[in-house]
Design a protein around this motif. Structure first.
Motif, short mmCIF file in Angstrom:
data_model
loop_
_atom_site.label_atom_id
_atom_site.label_comp_id
_atom_site.label_asym_id
_atom_site.label_seq_id
_atom_site.Cartn_x
_atom_site.Cartn_y
_atom_site.Cartn_z
N GLY A 1 0.83 -1.20 0.00
CA GLY A 1 0.00 0.00 0.00
C GLY A 1 0.86 1.24 0.00
O GLY A 1 2.01 1.23 0.44
N ARG A 2 0.29 2.30 -0.55
CA ARG A 2 0.98 3.58 -0.59
C ARG A 2 -0.01 4.66 -0.15
O ARG A 2 -1.06 4.83 -0.76
N PHE A 3 0.34 5.38 0.90
CA PHE A 3 -0.49 6.48 1.38
C PHE A 3 0.33 7.75 1.29
O PHE A 3 1.37 7.88 1.95
N ILE A 4 -0.12 8.67 0.45
CA ILE A 4 0.60 9.91 0.19
C ILE A 4 -0.29 11.09 0.57
O ILE A 4 -1.44 11.17 0.14
N VAL A 5 0.24 11.98 1.38
CA VAL A 5 -0.51 13.18 1.77
C VAL A 5 0.20 14.39 1.16
O VAL A 5 1.42 14.53 1.29
N VAL A 6 -0.55 15.24 0.49
CA VAL A 6 0.02 16.47 -0.04
C VAL A 6 -0.09 17.53 1.04
O VAL A 6 -1.18 17.96 1.42
N SER B 1 4.01 5.46 3.96
CA SER B 1 3.26 6.70 4.18
C SER B 1 4.23 7.86 4.10
O SER B 1 5.23 7.89 4.82
N ASN B 2 3.93 8.81 3.21
CA ASN B 2 4.82 9.95 3.01
C ASN B 2 4.05 11.20 2.65
O ASN B 2 2.89 11.13 2.22
N CYS B 3 4.69 12.34 2.85
CA CYS B 3 4.13 13.64 2.47
C CYS B 3 4.92 14.24 1.32
O CYS B 3 6.14 14.15 1.27
N ILE B 4 4.19 14.88 0.42
CA ILE B 4 4.79 15.79 -0.55
C ILE B 4 4.45 17.20 -0.08
O ILE B 4 3.28 17.51 0.20
N ALA C 1 5.10 11.86 -7.26
CA ALA C 1 3.89 11.10 -6.90
C ALA C 1 3.97 9.68 -7.43
O ALA C 1 3.65 8.72 -6.72
N VAL C 2 4.40 9.54 -8.68
CA VAL C 2 4.53 8.20 -9.26
C VAL C 2 5.57 7.37 -8.52
O VAL C 2 5.35 6.20 -8.21
N GLY D 1 9.36 1.97 -2.22
CA GLY D 1 9.14 1.02 -1.14
C GLY D 1 9.97 1.21 0.10
O GLY D 1 9.61 0.73 1.18
N TYR D 2 11.11 1.91 -0.01
CA TYR D 2 11.96 2.10 1.16
C TYR D 2 12.00 3.57 1.59
O TYR D 2 12.86 3.99 2.35
N ILE D 3 11.05 4.34 1.07
CA ILE D 3 10.88 5.73 1.50
C ILE D 3 9.66 5.75 2.41
O ILE D 3 8.55 5.44 1.97
N ASN D 4 9.86 6.12 3.65
CA ASN D 4 8.77 5.97 4.60
C ASN D 4 8.81 7.05 5.68
O ASN D 4 9.86 7.33 6.25
N GLY D 5 7.66 7.67 5.91
CA GLY D 5 7.54 8.66 6.96
C GLY D 5 8.18 9.99 6.63
O GLY D 5 8.39 10.83 7.51
N GLN D 6 8.47 10.21 5.36
CA GLN D 6 9.23 11.40 4.96
C GLN D 6 8.31 12.51 4.45
O GLN D 6 7.22 12.27 3.94
N THR D 7 8.80 13.73 4.58
CA THR D 7 8.19 14.89 3.93
C THR D 7 9.20 15.41 2.92
O THR D 7 10.31 15.81 3.28
N ILE D 8 8.82 15.35 1.65
CA ILE D 8 9.71 15.76 0.57
C ILE D 8 9.19 17.06 -0.02
O ILE D 8 8.08 17.13 -0.55
#
Length: 257
Positions: free
Chosen positions: A140-145, A185-188, A230-231, A239-246
Motif C-alpha cells: 500500500g501507498r499512502f501519500i498526503v500532499v 506513508s509519506n508527504c509531498i 507522486a509516481v 518502497g523504502y521511503i517511509n515517513g518522509q516529507t519531501i
C-alpha cells in the motif's frame, strides 16, 4: 530492457482533489504508468472531464465526486472504487482547504475546527477506510500532499500551516506502525505552483518579484513537476521511503535569502 521500477499496472489509485492542478497532474502520471485512477473533487462535471481526458489518452479512470470534509462522501468514494475495481492500492490525499488567513489571536473556534476536519481528519478517515485491505495484501501507498507552509512559520497562513505540519506527523506515525507490513506513508510538500488555486500569487507582480528573489529557482512550479514524485512514491521504487516529507519547492526551504 523494460524497467518495473515505476510500473503501476494492476494498481488502483484514489487521488482526492484531482480534477485539476497538482492532483490531476499526479493522477495523469499514475495512469500513464499503468494505474487505474479515481478522479475526485467537489464538482462532478469537472471530475468527469478530467477522467475523460485520461481515458482519451489511453488510461483507465473513473470520476467520483466527493467533499472530503464529509465522512459519508469519503466512504462513498472508497465504496464506489471497490465496487468498480475491487481494491485500492494507492491513496493520495491531495484535497485541502485554506478558507482563512490571519493572526492566531483572531482565529475562531469554528474556523479552526473546519481546518482540522477537512485537512487532517479526512486523511485519518481515509486511512481507516483503506489501510486494512492494504495491510492484508502487504502492499500500500499512502501519500498526503502537505505544503512548505507546514515547515515554515507565517503570521498569515499559520493555521493552514499548522494542519500541514499535522499531516507530516501523521505519516511519521503511520510509517512507524505499518512500514514492516508493506504500506508506506509519506508527504509531498509543494511550494507555490502555477495552479488555479495560486493564481492570485503568480499573477501579482509584487508577489512574483518577492518569490523570484526568495526562491533559488526564481520561478513558480509547473503542475506536471509534481507527477514524477507522486509516481515514485506510489510505485515499487518508493518502497523504502517511509515517513518522509519531501519538499518540491525549487529550493525555497533551503534558501536563507
Amino acid at each position: 530492457m523494460t524497467s518495473s521500477l515505476f510500473d503501476l499496472h494492476g494498481k488502483v489509485a484514489v487521488i482526492t482533489g484531482s480534477s485539476r492542478g497538482l492532483g490531476f497532474a499526479s493522477a495523469k502520471g499514475m495512469a500513464e504508468h499503468g494505474a487505474k485512477v479515481v478522479i475526485s473533487g467537489r464538482k462532478a462535471d469537472a471530475c468527469e472531464k478530467a477522467a475523460q481526458s485520461i481515458r482519451d489518452a489511453g488510461g483507465e479512470a473513473i470520476a467520483v465526486p466527493c467533499n472530503i470534509g464529509r465522512k459519508d462522501e469519503l466512504q462513498n468514494l472508497v465504496d464506489t472504487t471497490l465496487a468498480t475495481w475491487g481494491r485500492i492500492d494507492i491513496v493520495m490525499a491531495n484535497a485541502a482547504i485554506h478558507p482563512w488567513g490571519g493572526s492566531v489571536l483572531d482565529l475562531q473556534d469554528e474556523t479552526f475546527n473546519k481546518f482540522m476536519q477537512v485537512n487532517v481528519q479526512s486523511s485519518i478517515w481515509l486511512t481507516q477506510m483503506t489501510l486494512p485491505a492494504m495491510l492484508e495484501r502487504g502492499y500500500g501507498r499512502f501519500i498526503v500532499v502537505a505544503s512548505i507552509v507546514g515547515l515554515l512559520g507565517d503570521p498569515v497562513s499559520g493555521t493552514y500551516g499548522l494542519t500541514k505540519a499535522a499531516d507530516m506527523q501523521l505519516v511519521r506515525n503511520m510509517a512507524n506502525e505499518f512500514a514492516s507490513r508493506g504500506v508506506t506513508s509519506n508527504c509531498i510538500a509543494p511550494g507555490t505552483f502555477k495552479t488555479e488555486m495560486a493564481r492570485s500569487q503568480w499573477e501579482d507582480p509584487a508577489m512574483v518579484e518577492w518569490y523570484n528573489g526568495r526562491n533559488p529557482s526564481k520561478r513558480f512550479g509547473e503542475a506536471d513537476e509534481i507527477a514524477g514524485l507522486a509516481v515514485m512514491l506510489a510505485s515499487p521504487s518508493g518502497g523504502y521511503i517511509n515517513g518522509q516529507t519531501i519538499a518540491v519547492d525549487g529550493g525555497h526551504t533551503v534558501s536563507f535569502r
